[in-house]
Design a protein around this motif. Structure first.
Motif, short mmCIF file in Angstrom:
data_model
loop_
_atom_site.label_atom_id
_atom_site.label_comp_id
_atom_site.label_asym_id
_atom_site.label_seq_id
_atom_site.Cartn_x
_atom_site.Cartn_y
_atom_site.Cartn_z
N SER A 34 6.58 -4.31 0.76
CA SER A 34 5.24 -4.36 0.07
C SER A 34 5.17 -5.54 -0.46
N ALA A 35 3.91 -6.07 -0.36
CA ALA A 35 3.30 -7.16 -1.10
C ALA A 35 3.38 -7.23 -2.76
N ALA A 36 3.24 -5.68 -3.20
CA ALA A 36 3.01 -5.39 -4.45
C ALA A 36 4.56 -5.53 -5.10
N ARG A 37 5.57 -5.88 -4.14
CA ARG A 37 7.00 -5.89 -4.82
C ARG A 37 7.17 -7.43 -5.19
N SER A 38 6.37 -8.43 -4.55
CA SER A 38 6.59 -9.65 -4.71
C SER A 38 6.03 -10.29 -6.19
N TYR A 39 6.77 -11.30 -6.55
CA TYR A 39 6.17 -11.98 -7.75
C TYR A 39 5.39 -13.12 -7.55
N ASN A 40 5.13 -13.35 -6.26
CA ASN A 40 4.10 -14.41 -5.75
C ASN A 40 2.83 -13.92 -4.81
N SER A 41 2.62 -12.52 -5.06
CA SER A 41 1.42 -12.11 -4.30
C SER A 41 0.06 -12.50 -5.13
N GLY A 42 0.09 -12.84 -6.31
CA GLY A 42 -1.15 -12.91 -7.16
C GLY A 42 -1.83 -11.62 -7.37
N TRP A 43 -3.08 -11.57 -7.67
CA TRP A 43 -3.67 -10.45 -8.04
C TRP A 43 -4.07 -9.55 -6.74
N LEU A 44 -3.72 -8.08 -6.75
CA LEU A 44 -4.03 -7.26 -5.70
C LEU A 44 -5.02 -6.16 -6.02
N PRO A 45 -5.86 -5.60 -5.32
CA PRO A 45 -6.65 -4.74 -5.70
C PRO A 45 -5.72 -3.30 -5.64
N ALA A 46 -6.28 -2.41 -6.65
CA ALA A 46 -5.88 -1.26 -6.62
C ALA A 46 -6.76 -0.15 -7.09
N THR A 120 7.36 4.54 -14.04
CA THR A 120 8.47 5.57 -14.44
C THR A 120 8.50 7.09 -13.48
N ASP A 121 7.34 6.79 -12.28
CA ASP A 121 7.08 8.37 -11.72
C ASP A 121 6.61 7.98 -10.34
N MET A 122 6.52 9.04 -9.70
CA MET A 122 5.95 9.17 -8.43
C MET A 122 4.51 9.56 -8.30
N ASN A 123 3.49 9.08 -7.69
CA ASN A 123 2.20 9.36 -7.49
C ASN A 123 2.20 9.93 -5.95
N TYR A 124 2.24 11.37 -5.70
CA TYR A 124 2.38 11.95 -4.41
C TYR A 124 1.10 12.07 -3.99
N TYR A 125 -0.12 11.69 -4.63
CA TYR A 125 -1.37 12.06 -3.84
C TYR A 125 -2.33 10.78 -4.14
N PRO A 126 -1.68 9.67 -3.48
CA PRO A 126 -2.68 8.50 -3.74
C PRO A 126 -4.13 8.33 -3.05
N VAL A 127 -4.90 7.64 -3.48
CA VAL A 127 -6.31 7.54 -2.97
C VAL A 127 -6.52 6.37 -2.23
N ALA A 128 -5.65 5.29 -2.35
CA ALA A 128 -5.58 3.89 -1.99
C ALA A 128 -4.45 3.29 -1.61
N LYS A 129 -4.39 2.32 -0.83
CA LYS A 129 -3.11 1.71 -0.55
C LYS A 129 -1.83 1.52 -1.76
N TYR A 130 -2.94 1.13 -2.91
CA TYR A 130 -2.07 0.65 -4.11
C TYR A 130 -2.74 1.81 -5.21
N HIS A 131 -2.03 2.69 -5.62
CA HIS A 131 -2.62 3.60 -6.55
C HIS A 131 -1.89 3.85 -7.77
N PHE A 132 -2.21 3.40 -8.86
CA PHE A 132 -1.58 3.50 -10.33
C PHE A 132 -2.00 4.87 -11.00
N ASP A 133 -1.27 5.91 -11.22
CA ASP A 133 -1.62 7.09 -11.87
C ASP A 133 -1.19 6.51 -13.13
N LEU A 134 -2.01 6.15 -14.29
CA LEU A 134 -1.71 5.65 -15.48
C LEU A 134 -1.37 6.67 -16.49
N SER A 135 -0.53 6.44 -17.52
CA SER A 135 -0.70 7.37 -18.95
C SER A 135 -2.02 7.23 -19.47
#
Length: 274
Positions: A34-46, A120-135
């Motif tokens: 995943s590009a998300a795992r790279s330190y060099n990907s720059g800002w990605l949409p989510a 710290t946790d798994m998001n089991y129901y994503p609504v996008a390629k990258y989905h942060f379910d935040l506190s």
């Protein structure tokens, strides 16, 4: 099928097989590395959502699928997130750090300032390629002063993210032996790893008659950030642990787990990634 030669039939079979294989290959490209795992990907949409209490740390037990405990306390301080598979990576993404932001073009209540969260946790129901379910705390932190609740009321927003090195100031690598451990089964949670936030390899050296054997034995990722060792012979301490980060740096915590160790116990080290 009428009018199809044997060679044509073979071709149809090949096409059918490729139709099954190609989506799998595409999935591996999109999600495996995943590009998300790279330190060099720059800002990605989510996409961002939030869960738990508005000013809480997500899960009711202040934990999650990575195994971390007390995420409401320092150093995580409730600034945490569930990640879908490109972020969670089957547990390999546990502990990684991301800067996140949303701007006023995303929502009028957004501040545009960057905040850092830890997976710290798994998001089991994503609504996008990258989905942060935040506190609730982390989601509200994206807002301009005094507009935290207004932003949380949006429920779901567009945002941007990028991976950054973790910096758990004042912390050393921690090793927590889980409840249920016994002399033949050692599950260890690794936490507070600076830089990559996670380890990709872990080994154990046991002792015999109170002295290290000099032989490293591999441990295996059990789930989340928990590594395990199963042994026919009792795992007698003191035990040393060797950990390797995603960036390839290896550290050794000598005799970090003492003789007479027990489950549901944290053991501190004097090592830390830089």
């Amino acid at each position: 099928m009428a009018g199809v030669t044997s060679n044509g039939a073979v071709a149809l079979v090949v096409v059918a097989l490729l139709s099954l294989v190609v989506p799998s290959v595409r999935s591996a490209v999109d999600y495996g590395v995943s590009a998300a795992r790279s330190y060099n990907s720059g800002w990605l949409p989510a996409k961002a959502t939030w869960y738990g209490q508005p000013n809480g740390a997500g899960a009711d037990d202040n934990g999650g699928a990575c195994g971390f405990k007390n995420v409401n306390r320092y150093p995580l301080s409730a600034m945490i997130s569930c990640g879908n598979e490109p972020l969670f990576q089957g547990g390999a993404g546990c502990g990684t750090c991301y800067q996140i932001r949303c701007t006023r073009t995303n929502n009028p209540a957004c501040s545009g300032q960057t905040k850092t969260v830890v997976i710290t946790d798994m998001n089991y129901y994503p609504v996008a390629k990258y989905h942060f379910d935040l506190s609730g705390t982390a989601f509200g932190a994206l807002a301009m002063p005094g507009r935290n609740d207004q932003l949380r009321h949006a429920g779901i927003i567009d945002m941007q993210f990028r991976r950054v090195p973790c910096n758990f100031a004042g912390m050393k690598l921690g090793f927590y032996v889980l409840r249920g451990a016994n002399p033949n089964y050692l599950p260890v949670l690794v936490q507070y790893a600076n830089r990559d936030g996670t380890v990709v390899k872990m080994d154990l050296m046991r002792s015999r008659n109170g002295r290290p054997t000099g032989r490293w034995e591999p441990m295996y990722r059990s789930w989340g950030s928990v590594w395990r060792c199963d042994s026919r012979d009792a795992l007698l301490g003191p035990l040393s642990l060797r950990v390797t980060s995603e960036s390839g740096k290896t550290l050794v915590a000598n005799n970090v787990i003492p003789n007479g160790w027990k489950g549901d116990t944290s053991y501190s080290s004097n090592i830390q990634f830089s």
